[in-house]
Design an enzyme around this catalytic site. Structure first.
Site, PDB file in Angstrom:
ATOM      1  N   GLN A  78     113.460  -6.949  43.784  1.00  0.00           N
ATOM      2  CA  GLN A  78     112.706  -5.850  44.389  1.00  0.00           C
ATOM      3  C   GLN A  78     112.210  -6.259  45.773  1.00  0.00           C
ATOM      4  OE1 GLN A  78     109.990  -3.843  41.856  1.00  0.00           O
ATOM      5  NE2 GLN A  78     109.310  -2.493  43.478  1.00  0.00           N
ATOM      6  N   PHE A  79     113.055  -6.005  46.775  1.00  0.00           N
ATOM      7  CA  PHE A  79     112.733  -6.403  48.139  1.00  0.00           C
ATOM      8  C   PHE A  79     111.473  -5.718  48.658  1.00  0.00           C
ATOM      9  CE2 PHE A  79     114.900  -2.490  49.104  1.00  0.00           C
ATOM     10  CZ  PHE A  79     114.359  -2.057  50.311  1.00  0.00           C
ATOM     11  N   THR A  80     111.076  -4.594  48.077  1.00  0.00           N
ATOM     12  CA  THR A  80     109.906  -3.875  48.586  1.00  0.00           C
ATOM     13  C   THR A  80     108.612  -4.669  48.424  1.00  0.00           C
ATOM     14  OG1 THR A  80     109.618  -2.648  46.516  1.00  0.00           O
ATOM     15  CG2 THR A  80     110.963  -1.605  48.241  1.00  0.00           C
TER      16      THR A  80
END
Length: 152
Positions: A78-80
């Protein structure tokens, strides 16, 4: 490297209505690889996740790890989590690692949980539009962060 760890009764992840990963009792880990993350951050994160003492012992005290209860881990990239919100209202993701390297670090992280820590691991699908379902047990949610070596 950043992670959000949730103690769960069960969790699954779907891509296009197909279950691609699921676990029973254990941990759901949302993982972000940031620019500059390397072996040191990955090793620390894997060790910390596998050994977090957030499951109840016989006295109800959070004193056991996922390893000790024979649980499983579902890891979702989850790059966010690498979002920078210092200015304005739109997140900047400039601190997230480029996709190919992030995927490599994600896969190695998962393999370290299996090979070094001995915990069964299920995965999401890197860079896919995923739907994650979980039953957060407690609820217990722990944020973890190990900054890159080049971080100020």
């Amino acid at each position: 490297m950043k992670a959000v760890v949730q103690r769960v009764s069960r969790a699954d992840v779907r891509v296009d209505d197909e279950v691609v990963g699921q676990i029973g009792r254990g941990l759901l880990v949302l993982l972000a690889v940031e620019r500059g993350d390397g072996d040191a951050q990955r090793h620390l994160m894997a060790r910390k996740v596998a050994r977090l003492r957030i499951f109840p012992d016989e006295n109800g005290k959070m004193n056991l790890s996922v390893k000790e209860i024979g649980g499983e881990i579902l890891v979702i990239s989850q790059f966010t989590l690498a979002a920078d919100m210092k200015k304005g209202y739109r997140p900047s993701f400039g601190g997230a690692e480029e996709p190919q390297r992030a995927n490599e670090q994600y896969e190695i992280f998962c393999q370290e949980l299996i090979d070094i820590e001995g915990v069964p691991v299920a995965r999401g699908r890197f860079a896919a539009d995923m739907q994650v379902s979980l039953i957060n047990d407690g609820p217990v949610t722990i944020p973890l962060s190990f900054p890159p070596n080049n971080a100020a």
